[in-house]
Write a protein that holds these residues in place. Structure first.
Motif, PDB file in Angstrom:
ATOM      1  N   GLY A   1      39.551  34.258  37.654  1.00 16.84           N
ATOM      2  CA  GLY A   1      38.146  34.631  37.703  1.00 16.84           C
ATOM      3  C   GLY A   1      37.949  35.901  38.504  1.00 16.84           C
ATOM      4  O   GLY A   1      38.835  36.756  38.582  1.00 16.84           O
ATOM      5  N   VAL A   2      36.797  36.013  39.153  1.00 14.76           N
ATOM      6  CA  VAL A   2      36.384  37.253  39.805  1.00 14.76           C
ATOM      7  C   VAL A   2      36.016  36.985  41.260  1.00 14.76           C
ATOM      8  O   VAL A   2      35.344  35.993  41.572  1.00 14.76           O
ATOM      9  CB  VAL A   2      35.172  37.874  39.074  1.00 14.76           C
ATOM     10  CG1 VAL A   2      34.639  39.099  39.813  1.00 14.76           C
ATOM     11  CG2 VAL A   2      35.547  38.233  37.640  1.00 14.76           C
ATOM     12  N   LEU A   3      36.456  37.867  42.126  1.00 18.51           N
ATOM     13  CA  LEU A   3      36.031  37.880  43.525  1.00 18.51           C
ATOM     14  C   LEU A   3      35.367  39.218  43.791  1.00 18.51           C
ATOM     15  O   LEU A   3      35.892  40.264  43.407  1.00 18.51           O
ATOM     16  CB  LEU A   3      37.227  37.675  44.455  1.00 18.51           C
ATOM     17  CG  LEU A   3      36.950  37.665  45.976  1.00 18.51           C
ATOM     18  CD1 LEU A   3      37.938  36.761  46.702  1.00 18.51           C
ATOM     19  CD2 LEU A   3      37.001  39.073  46.592  1.00 18.51           C
ATOM     20  N   LEU A   4      34.201  39.190  44.436  1.00 18.08           N
ATOM     21  CA  LEU A   4      33.461  40.398  44.793  1.00 18.08           C
ATOM     22  C   LEU A   4      33.446  40.589  46.295  1.00 18.08           C
ATOM     23  O   LEU A   4      33.336  39.623  47.051  1.00 18.08           O
ATOM     24  CB  LEU A   4      32.017  40.322  44.295  1.00 18.08           C
ATOM     25  CG  LEU A   4      31.761  40.047  42.819  1.00 18.08           C
ATOM     26  CD1 LEU A   4      30.253  39.965  42.569  1.00 18.08           C
ATOM     27  CD2 LEU A   4      32.393  41.116  41.952  1.00 18.08           C
ATOM     28  N   VAL A   5      33.516  41.829  46.713  1.00 19.40           N
ATOM     29  CA  VAL A   5      33.231  42.175  48.105  1.00 19.40           C
ATOM     30  C   VAL A   5      31.947  42.992  48.105  1.00 19.40           C
ATOM     31  O   VAL A   5      31.914  44.116  47.585  1.00 19.40           O
ATOM     32  CB  VAL A   5      34.372  42.974  48.749  1.00 19.40           C
ATOM     33  CG1 VAL A   5      34.030  43.288  50.215  1.00 19.40           C
ATOM     34  CG2 VAL A   5      35.693  42.212  48.669  1.00 19.40           C
ATOM     35  N   ASP A   6      30.871  42.396  48.619  1.00 20.87           N
ATOM     36  CA  ASP A   6      29.528  42.980  48.703  1.00 20.87           C
ATOM     37  C   ASP A   6      28.843  43.002  47.328  1.00 20.87           C
ATOM     38  O   ASP A   6      29.487  42.855  46.289  1.00 20.87           O
ATOM     39  CB  ASP A   6      29.538  44.354  49.357  1.00 20.87           C
ATOM     40  CG  ASP A   6      29.913  44.280  50.832  1.00 20.87           C
ATOM     41  OD1 ASP A   6      29.716  43.209  51.433  1.00 20.87           O
ATOM     42  OD2 ASP A   6      30.412  45.277  51.387  1.00 20.87           O
ATOM     43  N   THR A   7      27.500  43.185  47.349  1.00 19.66           N
ATOM     44  CA  THR A   7      26.718  42.965  46.122  1.00 19.66           C
ATOM     45  C   THR A   7      25.598  43.980  45.883  1.00 19.66           C
ATOM     46  O   THR A   7      24.756  43.760  45.005  1.00 19.66           O
ATOM     47  CB  THR A   7      26.092  41.548  46.155  1.00 19.66           C
ATOM     48  OG1 THR A   7      25.228  41.428  47.315  1.00 19.66           O
ATOM     49  CG2 THR A   7      27.150  40.458  46.187  1.00 19.66           C
ATOM     50  N   GLN A   8      25.529  45.065  46.648  1.00 16.24           N
ATOM     51  CA  GLN A   8      24.497  46.086  46.470  1.00 16.24           C
ATOM     52  C   GLN A   8      23.083  45.491  46.532  1.00 16.24           C
ATOM     53  O   GLN A   8      22.784  44.668  47.388  1.00 16.24           O
ATOM     54  CB  GLN A   8      24.745  46.887  45.187  1.00 16.24           C
ATOM     55  CG  GLN A   8      25.985  47.752  45.248  1.00 16.24           C
ATOM     56  CD  GLN A   8      26.016  48.832  44.198  1.00 16.24           C
ATOM     57  OE1 GLN A   8      25.025  49.186  43.571  1.00 16.24           O
ATOM     58  NE2 GLN A   8      27.208  49.398  43.987  1.00 16.24           N
ATOM     59  N   PHE A   9      22.198  45.897  45.598  1.00 18.41           N
ATOM     60  CA  PHE A   9      20.789  45.498  45.623  1.00 18.41           C
ATOM     61  C   PHE A   9      20.478  44.477  44.530  1.00 18.41           C
ATOM     62  O   PHE A   9      21.045  44.524  43.436  1.00 18.41           O
ATOM     63  CB  PHE A   9      19.882  46.716  45.412  1.00 18.41           C
ATOM     64  CG  PHE A   9      19.916  47.728  46.521  1.00 18.41           C
ATOM     65  CD1 PHE A   9      19.406  47.428  47.771  1.00 18.41           C
ATOM     66  CD2 PHE A   9      20.443  48.992  46.299  1.00 18.41           C
ATOM     67  CE1 PHE A   9      19.423  48.376  48.790  1.00 18.41           C
ATOM     68  CE2 PHE A   9      20.464  49.942  47.306  1.00 18.41           C
ATOM     69  CZ  PHE A   9      19.954  49.633  48.558  1.00 18.41           C
ATOM     70  N   ALA A  10      19.521  43.582  44.794  1.00 14.91           N
ATOM     71  CA  ALA A  10      19.162  42.523  43.843  1.00 14.91           C
ATOM     72  C   ALA A  10      18.723  43.040  42.471  1.00 14.91           C
ATOM     73  O   ALA A  10      19.138  42.488  41.444  1.00 14.91           O
ATOM     74  CB  ALA A  10      18.084  41.624  44.453  1.00 14.91           C
ATOM     75  N   PRO A  11      17.867  44.084  42.365  1.00 17.99           N
ATOM     76  CA  PRO A  11      17.427  44.525  41.042  1.00 17.99           C
ATOM     77  C   PRO A  11      18.550  45.046  40.150  1.00 17.99           C
ATOM     78  O   PRO A  11      18.350  45.232  38.948  1.00 17.99           O
ATOM     79  CB  PRO A  11      16.421  45.644  41.357  1.00 17.99           C
ATOM     80  CG  PRO A  11      15.970  45.384  42.749  1.00 17.99           C
ATOM     81  CD  PRO A  11      17.159  44.811  43.446  1.00 17.99           C
ATOM     82  N   LEU A  12      19.714  45.297  40.727  1.00 20.26           N
ATOM     83  CA  LEU A  12      20.832  45.836  39.963  1.00 20.26           C
ATOM     84  C   LEU A  12      21.769  44.747  39.456  1.00 20.26           C
ATOM     85  O   LEU A  12      22.787  45.055  38.826  1.00 20.26           O
ATOM     86  CB  LEU A  12      21.636  46.812  40.825  1.00 20.26           C
ATOM     87  CG  LEU A  12      20.869  48.036  41.331  1.00 20.26           C
ATOM     88  CD1 LEU A  12      21.674  48.755  42.393  1.00 20.26           C
ATOM     89  CD2 LEU A  12      20.555  48.966  40.185  1.00 20.26           C
ATOM     90  N   ALA A  13      21.450  43.475  39.705  1.00 14.09           N
ATOM     91  CA  ALA A  13      22.386  42.384  39.418  1.00 14.09           C
ATOM     92  C   ALA A  13      22.829  42.371  37.958  1.00 14.09           C
ATOM     93  O   ALA A  13      24.016  42.194  37.664  1.00 14.09           O
ATOM     94  CB  ALA A  13      21.762  41.044  39.800  1.00 14.09           C
ATOM     95  N   ASP A  14      21.904  42.559  37.020  1.00 10.70           N
ATOM     96  CA  ASP A  14      22.274  42.526  35.606  1.00 10.70           C
ATOM     97  C   ASP A  14      23.258  43.640  35.261  1.00 10.70           C
ATOM     98  O   ASP A  14      24.221  43.427  34.508  1.00 10.70           O
ATOM     99  CB  ASP A  14      21.027  42.649  34.723  1.00 10.70           C
ATOM    100  CG  ASP A  14      20.171  41.386  34.746  1.00 10.70           C
ATOM    101  OD1 ASP A  14      20.681  40.338  35.188  1.00 10.70           O
ATOM    102  OD2 ASP A  14      19.001  41.458  34.326  1.00 10.70           O
ATOM    103  N   LYS A  15      23.020  44.824  35.820  1.00  6.86           N
ATOM    104  CA  LYS A  15      23.931  45.940  35.551  1.00  6.86           C
ATOM    105  C   LYS A  15      25.286  45.716  36.216  1.00  6.86           C
ATOM    106  O   LYS A  15      26.329  46.110  35.674  1.00  6.86           O
ATOM    107  CB  LYS A  15      23.312  47.250  36.029  1.00  6.86           C
ATOM    108  CG  LYS A  15      22.125  47.694  35.184  1.00  6.86           C
ATOM    109  CD  LYS A  15      21.702  49.106  35.518  1.00  6.86           C
ATOM    110  CE  LYS A  15      20.613  49.572  34.559  1.00  6.86           C
ATOM    111  NZ  LYS A  15      20.238  50.980  34.780  1.00  6.86           N
ATOM    112  N   ILE A  16      25.276  45.095  37.397  1.00  9.70           N
ATOM    113  CA  ILE A  16      26.544  44.798  38.076  1.00  9.70           C
ATOM    114  C   ILE A  16      27.348  43.779  37.274  1.00  9.70           C
ATOM    115  O   ILE A  16      28.557  43.945  37.069  1.00  9.70           O
ATOM    116  CB  ILE A  16      26.275  44.293  39.506  1.00  9.70           C
ATOM    117  CG1 ILE A  16      25.688  45.423  40.369  1.00  9.70           C
ATOM    118  CG2 ILE A  16      27.555  43.757  40.139  1.00  9.70           C
ATOM    119  CD1 ILE A  16      25.132  44.961  41.690  1.00  9.70           C
ATOM    120  N   VAL A  17      26.670  42.733  36.789  1.00 13.08           N
ATOM    121  CA  VAL A  17      27.363  41.728  35.972  1.00 13.08           C
ATOM    122  C   VAL A  17      27.915  42.369  34.704  1.00 13.08           C
ATOM    123  O   VAL A  17      29.052  42.089  34.287  1.00 13.08           O
ATOM    124  CB  VAL A  17      26.421  40.558  35.630  1.00 13.08           C
ATOM    125  CG1 VAL A  17      27.063  39.642  34.598  1.00 13.08           C
ATOM    126  CG2 VAL A  17      26.068  39.762  36.883  1.00 13.08           C
TER     127      VAL A  17
END
Length: 328
Positions: free
Chosen positions: A63-79
């Motif tokens: 699967g996937v491990l992330l370090v940090d997550t930037q900003f909430a409104p960008l979640a769809d683009k990050i995914v």
């Protein structure tokens, strides 16, 4: 003629205007304007670059491990960016510290994932096998939450679900050992760096950046001495390829992908400025006198700024107050 590093940087200061040398990062979290770029580091590790702090992605069969997550409104683009690397579930999120440009997407990205249960990576009770597990130092939890009856600065769904105390927390995921290492009282009092041992990549959070002087959050336990010690810790972990670029790669909190030379230069800059300010403190100079003496002048073309959230003046003030507090 061989120049010292001080002389080389001083010469650069005469040639490059600060406005052009400063790498100002876009902090606009508006998803309509933002882009998320994917860069391969090495091994199973990648770097996502966009508004806010860099995101480190480790992706493979588990699967996937992330370090940090930037900003909430960008979640769809990050995914969407993550899905170009892996269709597997997001299992873990590691927060390097509590600031919103690194933790703002915690809630949304946690919901997009699922927790592993059983074995040596058993989920915390709060995960209840739903959503990704969020790992951070206990001091991150302390700053994102609040005492009973008080209003927390962040929603509870964004809080860490698994915290650690002491120096380190270890994981084994996607076929490699991962060390989550606490760096005390540096950028904040809850900083972690993440070392992917098989891929040979270190994710530093805002302990190390390439875009500005070190940000020292004094109100959250930050200290210039901790910054210097933390940068030295990163240097100690790096193994370069002798005689050429390569070896351990470093993903900074903001800025470009780096190697040993970049971290050493940043450590030297930080150490030199700290020592200059310390000498002025020892001479009894006031903060205003220290600022007027411009202890950062020769490095300003590379790291300085007269505007934005972290100016050169703010950096000098934070260094001064760190050293004065230590002396007291």
């Amino acid at each position: 003629m061989i120049r010292t590093s001080f002389e080389c940087v001083a010469a650069l200061a005469l040639l490059v205007p600060a406005a052009t040398a400063q790498q100002n990062q876009n902090f606009d979290p508006n998803p309509g304007n933002a882009e998320i770029h994917v860069l391969a580091a090495q091994g199973n590790v990648y770097m996502l670059v966009g508004p806010g702090g860099n995101i480190t992605v480790q992706a493979a069969n588990d699967g996937v491990l992330l370090v940090d997550t930037q900003f909430a409104p960008l979640a769809d683009k990050i995914v969407a960016a993550i899905r170009t690397l892996s269709k597997g579930p997001i299992r873990y999120i590691v927060d390097t510290h509590y600031h919103g440009d690194h933790t703002g997407g915690n809630e949304a990205l946690r919901k997009a994932g699922s927790t592993i249960t059983g074995g040596n990576v058993s989920a915390d009770i709060r995960d209840s096998a739903e959503g990704a597990q969020i790992i951070a130092h206990q001091n991150v939890m302390n700053r994102m939450s609040a005492p009973s009856g008080a209003q927390a600065p962040t929603p509870s769904a964004a809080w860490p679900t698994d915290t650690y105390l002491g120096d380190e927390k270890d994981l084994f995921f996607n076929g490699e050992g991962i060390q989550i290492i606490h760096i005390p009282n540096a950028h904040t009092d809850g900083d972690s760096i993440v070392f992917f041992r098989r891929s040979d990549v270190i994710s530093t959070g805002d302990l190390f950046t390439t875009t500005n002087y070190p940000v020292i959050d004094l109100d959250a336990g930050g200290n210039i001495q901790g910054i210097v010690a933390g940068l030295q810790k990163i240097v100690d972990l790096i193994i370069p390829v002798y005689g050429q670029e390569g070896g351990t790669l470093v993903i900074p909190g903001h800025g470009r992908l780096c190697d040993l030379g970049d971290v050493i230069e940043y450590r030297e800059m930080t150490t030199i400025i700290r020592d200059r300010v310390q000498d002025m403190v020892n001479k009894g100079m006031t903060l205003e006198q220290v600022k007027a003496a411009k202890p950062t002048l020769d490095y300003d073309p590379l790291y300085g700024s007269d505007s934005g959230f972290w100016t050169t003046d703010k950096f000098v003030e934070a260094v001064y107050k760190s050293l004065k507090k230590q002396g007291a």
